[in-house]
Design an enzyme around this catalytic site. Structure first.
Site, PDB file in Angstrom:
ATOM      1  N   ASP A  13      70.617  80.303  96.033  1.00 42.11           N
ATOM      2  CA  ASP A  13      70.588  78.851  95.797  1.00 42.11           C
ATOM      3  C   ASP A  13      70.304  78.047  97.055  1.00 42.11           C
ATOM      4  OD1 ASP A  13      71.264  79.443  93.142  1.00 42.11           O
ATOM      5  OD2 ASP A  13      73.397  79.423  93.623  1.00 42.11           O
ATOM      6  N   LYS A  16      64.999  78.066  97.228  1.00 41.99           N
ATOM      7  CA  LYS A  16      63.778  78.898  97.214  1.00 41.99           C
ATOM      8  C   LYS A  16      62.732  78.317  96.264  1.00 41.99           C
ATOM      9  CE  LYS A  16      66.346  82.409  96.058  1.00 41.99           C
ATOM     10  NZ  LYS A  16      67.700  81.866  96.268  1.00 41.99           N
TER      11      LYS A  16
HETATM   12  P1  GDP Z   1      67.185  78.479  94.530  1.00 42.44           P
HETATM   13  O1  GDP Z   1      67.939  79.361  93.595  1.00 42.44           O
HETATM   14  O2  GDP Z   1      67.205  78.994  95.933  1.00 42.44           O
HETATM   15  O3  GDP Z   1      65.782  78.176  94.072  1.00 42.44           O
HETATM   16  O4  GDP Z   1      67.970  77.098  94.552  1.00 42.44           O
HETATM   17  P2  GDP Z   1      68.532  76.279  93.268  1.00 42.44           P
HETATM   18  O5  GDP Z   1      67.391  75.650  92.562  1.00 42.44           O
HETATM   19  O6  GDP Z   1      69.463  77.124  92.475  1.00 42.44           O
HETATM   20  O7  GDP Z   1      69.449  75.205  93.994  1.00 42.44           O
HETATM   21  C1  GDP Z   1      68.929  74.279  94.876  1.00 42.44           C
HETATM   22  C2  GDP Z   1      69.201  72.869  94.327  1.00 42.44           C
HETATM   23  O8  GDP Z   1      69.040  71.928  95.374  1.00 42.44           O
HETATM   24  C3  GDP Z   1      68.250  72.426  93.234  1.00 42.44           C
HETATM   25  O9  GDP Z   1      68.935  71.569  92.365  1.00 42.44           O
HETATM   26  C4  GDP Z   1      67.171  71.682  94.004  1.00 42.44           C
HETATM   27  O10 GDP Z   1      66.510  70.703  93.215  1.00 42.44           O
HETATM   28  C5  GDP Z   1      67.977  71.022  95.086  1.00 42.44           C
HETATM   29  N1  GDP Z   1      67.295  70.844  96.371  1.00 42.44           N
HETATM   30  C6  GDP Z   1      66.363  71.641  96.977  1.00 42.44           C
HETATM   31  N2  GDP Z   1      66.074  71.179  98.220  1.00 42.44           N
HETATM   32  C7  GDP Z   1      66.845  70.079  98.397  1.00 42.44           C
HETATM   33  C8  GDP Z   1      67.037  69.182  99.498  1.00 42.44           C
HETATM   34  O11 GDP Z   1      66.445  69.307 100.569  1.00 42.44           O
HETATM   35  N3  GDP Z   1      67.954  68.184  99.319  1.00 42.44           N
HETATM   36  C9  GDP Z   1      68.646  68.015  98.166  1.00 42.44           C
HETATM   37  N4  GDP Z   1      69.520  67.018  98.090  1.00 42.44           N
HETATM   38  N5  GDP Z   1      68.483  68.836  97.108  1.00 42.44           N
HETATM   39  C10 GDP Z   1      67.615  69.863  97.237  1.00 42.44           C
HETATM   40  P1  IMO Z   2      69.179  82.474  92.860  1.00 45.03           P
HETATM   41  O1  IMO Z   2      67.891  83.256  92.771  1.00 45.03           O
HETATM   42  C1  IMO Z   2      73.507  82.583  93.462  1.00 45.03           C
HETATM   43  C2  IMO Z   2      75.621  86.150  92.039  1.00 45.03           C
HETATM   44  C3  IMO Z   2      76.589  86.006  90.883  1.00 45.03           C
HETATM   45  C4  IMO Z   2      77.625  87.047  91.269  1.00 45.03           C
HETATM   46  C5  IMO Z   2      76.762  88.162  91.845  1.00 45.03           C
HETATM   47  C6  IMO Z   2      76.461  89.289  90.876  1.00 45.03           C
HETATM   48  O2  IMO Z   2      69.201  81.280  91.992  1.00 45.03           O
HETATM   49  O3  IMO Z   2      69.526  82.218  94.275  1.00 45.03           O
HETATM   50  P2  IMO Z   2      74.822  89.461  88.784  1.00 45.03           P
HETATM   51  O4  IMO Z   2      74.798  88.699  87.495  1.00 45.03           O
HETATM   52  O5  IMO Z   2      73.578  89.327  89.597  1.00 45.03           O
HETATM   53  O6  IMO Z   2      75.242  90.879  88.616  1.00 45.03           O
HETATM   54  O7  IMO Z   2      76.012  88.764  89.648  1.00 45.03           O
HETATM   55  O8  IMO Z   2      75.550  87.553  92.256  1.00 45.03           O
HETATM   56  N1  IMO Z   2      74.240  85.670  91.774  1.00 45.03           N
HETATM   57  C7  IMO Z   2      73.738  84.544  92.310  1.00 45.03           C
HETATM   58  N2  IMO Z   2      74.316  83.587  93.071  1.00 45.03           N
HETATM   59  N3  IMO Z   2      72.193  82.492  93.150  1.00 45.03           N
HETATM   60  C8  IMO Z   2      71.594  83.452  92.409  1.00 45.03           C
HETATM   61  O9  IMO Z   2      70.264  83.478  92.200  1.00 45.03           O
HETATM   62  C9  IMO Z   2      72.382  84.516  91.915  1.00 45.03           C
HETATM   63  N4  IMO Z   2      72.125  85.603  91.155  1.00 45.03           N
HETATM   64  C10 IMO Z   2      73.272  86.305  91.090  1.00 45.03           C
HETATM   65  O10 IMO Z   2      77.136  84.707  90.836  1.00 45.03           O
HETATM   66  O11 IMO Z   2      78.437  86.564  92.302  1.00 45.03           O
HETATM   67 MG    MG Z   3      69.477  79.258  92.193  1.00 45.03          MG
END
Ligand code: GDP
Ligand code: IMO
Ligand code: MG
Length: 423
Positions: A13, A16
Site C-alpha cells: 500500500d 504502487k
Molecule cells: P498500492 O497497493 O501500493 O497501489 O497502494 P493503495 O492504492 O492500496 O494505497 C495507496 C492510497 O493512497 C490510495 O488510496 C491512493 O489513491 C493514495 N495515494 C497515492 N499516492 C498518494 C499521495 O501522494 N498522497 C495522498 N494523499 N494519497 C496518495
Molecule cells: P498491495 O499490493 C498490504 C497482507 C495481509 C496479511 C498478509 C498475508 O495492495 O500492497 P494474504 O492474504 O496475502 O495471505 O495475507 O499480507 N497483504 C497486504 N497488505 N497490501 C497488500 O497488497 C497486501 N496483500 C496482502 O493483510 O497481513
Molecule cells: Mg494496496
C-alpha cells in the site's frame, strides 16, 4: 530495451498503483508478476477512482498491453468481476493476456485460508482470507490447477477429483466443515471458461518478444518487501515473492533484461494484518496519519496500522531489491505534524541494531531509535516542483535519500496524476 520493475519497499500500500499509472505514459506493456487479488492498487484517471486487484495498473490505457504473468494466483470469479468493473468505465475489450501457467484459486483455498485463521486465534496472520496462501501451498506441493487446465475440462475434472479427495478430508475432519462438491465446482468453473479462454496465452514469450522489439515493459509488483515469503517478517507475510528478484521468476524473463528498479516508499509506514511493526504509533499521532492518509485497506477495508518511517527497513529494502531509484509517496499526509521522525536503529537488550536484525525476537521486541526533524505544517498538495516545497520538507526528502543512498526521483503529494513532482 530493458524492463523496469516497480516494487513496494514496506508492507504494501505504498502507492504502487498511482506510480504505475503515472509511468504508464511511457510504457507499451504492464505486467503483474506475483500475488493475487489480495492486492489493491488505486488508480485515479479520467475522473474515475479504480481499485485494481488482479488487473495491471495500465488497463485503462488502450495503447498498453496488460499481462497477468505465471507467478500469479487467479480467482476467476474475482477476475471476471474486475473485467466487468472496467467495462463500466468504458474498457469493454481490454488488451489482456493471462499466463497459461498461472494457478487457479479454488473454492477450497478460500475455505481453508479462513478456517486456518480461525484455528490460529490470537496468533492469526491476518490474511485477506481470499485463499492466497493455500493456493501457493498447492502450487509448491504440485497439486494445483492452472489456467491452462480450463482449456481441457476433462483434465480439469480429473485433477479436481484428486485434489478434492484430500481437501475434503481436511475440511470435514480437521475443520468440521461441509465438503466441496465436485459437480458444483465443475459447473462454476465451466462457466468461467467462455469469458477467459481467449485471453490465455504464453506470457513469457509475449514479454520477451516485446523486449526484443524494443518495447517499454513495466513489471508491477504487488504487496511489499516486508511481506516477502523469504525476506519478510515470516510468518506474518504473504505466500509469494514481491521483491525485485521475484519479477524474473514470476514472468519468465532473465535478470539481465532488468535495468530500472523503482522502489515505492511511503513517507511513513503502514501495515495491515498481524505481525511486528517497530515504528507503529498506537496513539493519537497514528490515528491522525490514518485519517489524513485514508489508511484503510483497499481490498478488505480494514484500518491500516500506522507509524513513522523506518530507515532500517528502507536500507534493507534497498539492499534486497537493488533499487535504482525511489518514488516517495504521500508526503502531503505528514504536513500536519510539528515534527516528523525516522527510525535510525532498533534497541534491544542494550544493543542498538542499525541493520535488520537476523533474529525475529529482536525485531518483535525492539524499541526504535528515532531521529526527529522539523515539520513543515503547510499544504504541499499543489506543489509541482522540488524547489517550491518548504525547506523542512526538502530536508526530510534529502535525509531519506541519504539513508537510502539511492536518488529520490519522484515525489507524490496527492493521489492524482497531476500531484507528482519529478526531480
Ligand atoms: P498500492 O497497493 O501500493 O497501489 O497502494 P493503495 O492504492 O492500496 O494505497 C495507496 C492510497 O493512497 C490510495 O488510496 C491512493 O489513491 C493514495 N495515494 C497515492 N499516492 C498518494 C499521495 O501522494 N498522497 C495522498 N494523499 N494519497 C496518495
Ligand atoms: P498491495 O499490493 C498490504 C497482507 C495481509 C496479511 C498478509 C498475508 O495492495 O500492497 P494474504 O492474504 O496475502 O495471505 O495475507 O499480507 N497483504 C497486504 N497488505 N497490501 C497488500 O497488497 C497486501 N496483500 C496482502 O493483510 O497481513
Ligand atoms: Mg494496496
Amino acid at each position: 530495451m530493458p524492463a523496469t520493475i516497480i516494487i513496494g519497499t514496506q508492507w504494501g500500500d505504498e502507492g504502487k498503483g498511482k506510480v504505475t499509472d503515472w509511468l504508464a505514459n511511457e510504457m507499451d506493456m504492464i505486467v503483474r508478476y506475483q500475488g493475487g487479488h489480495n492486492a489493491g492498487h488505486t488508480v485515479i484517471a479520467e475522473g474515475h477512482e479504480l481499485k485494481l486487484h488482479l488487473l495491471p495498473s495500465g488497463i485503462l490505457r488502450p495503447n498498453i498491453t496488460s499481462v497477468i504473468a505465471s507467478g500469479l494466483v487467479i480467482d476467476p470469479e474475482a477476475l471476471i468481476a474486475e473485467l466487468d468493473k472496467i467495462k463500466e468505465v468504458g474498457i469493454a475489450d481490454p488488451n489482456l493476456i493471462i499466463s497459461s501457467n498461472a494457478h487457479l484459486i479454488m473454492p477450497y483455498h478460500r475455505l481453508l485460508d479462513q478456517a486456518a485463521e480461525v484455528k490460529l486465534g490470537m496468533s492469526k496472520i491476518g490474511t485477506t482470507g481470499l485463499g492466497i496462501g493455500p493456493c501457493y501451498t498447492d502450487k509448491a506441493s504440485r497439486v494445483g490447477l492452472r489456467m491452462q487446465d480450463l482449456l481441457d475440462m476433462k483434465i480439469f475434472r480429473e485433477k479436481l477429483a484428486v485434489a478434492l479427495e484430500f481437501k475434503n478430508q481436511v475440511l470435514t475432519k480437521i475443520y468440521g466443515m461441509e465438503p466441496v462438491e465436485l459437480d458444483a465446482v465443475m459447473d462454476e468453473y465451466s462457466a468461467y471458461v467462455k469469458r477467459l479462454k481467449g485471453m490465455i496465452g504464453d506470457t513469457s514469450r509475449v514479454i520477451n518478444e516485446a523486449l526484443d522489439e524494443g518495447k517499454n515493459v513495466l513489471l508491477e509488483g504487488a504487496q511489499g518487501t516486508m511481506l516477502d515469503i523469504d525476506h519478510g517478517t515470516y510468518p506474518f507475510v504473504t505466500s509469494s515473492s514481491p521483491i525485485a528478484g521475484g519479477a524474473c521468476i514470476g514472468t519468465g524473463i532473465s535478470p539481465i533484461r532488468i535495468k530500472r528498479i523503482i522502489g515505492i516508499l511511503k513517507a511513513y509506514t503502514t501495515r495491515v494484518g498481524s505481525g511486528p511493526f517497530p515504528t507503529e504509533l498506537d496513539n493519537e499521532t497514528g490515528e491522525t496519519i490514518r485519517s489524513v492518509g485514508g489508511e484503510f485497506g483497499t481490498t478488505t477495508g480494514r484500518p491500516r496500522r500506522c507509524g513513522w518511517l523506518d530507515g532500517v527497513i528502507l536500507k534493507y529494502s534497498v539492499r534486497l531489491n537493488g533499487l535504482t531509484e525511489i518514488a516517495l509517496t504521500k508526503l502531503d499526509v505528514l504536513s500536519h505534524f510539528e515534527t516528523v521522525k525516522i527510525a535510525m536503529g532498533y534497541k534491544h537488550d542494550g544493543i542498538v541494531y542499525e541493520h535488520m536484525p537476523n533474529h525475529q525476537t529482536v525485531f518483535h521486541k525492539c524499541t526504535p531509535v528515532y531521529e526527529e526533524m522539523e515539520g513543515w505544517q503547510a499544504d504541499i498538495s499543489d506543489v509541482t516542483s522540488f524547489d517550491k516545497l518548504p525547506k523542512q520538507a526538502r530536508a526530510y526528502i534529502e535525509r531519506i535519500q541519504e539513508i537510502a543512498g539511492v536518488p529520490i526521483a519522484m515525489i507524490s503529494v496527492g493521489p492524482n496524476r497531476t500531484q507528482t513532482i519529478l526531480r
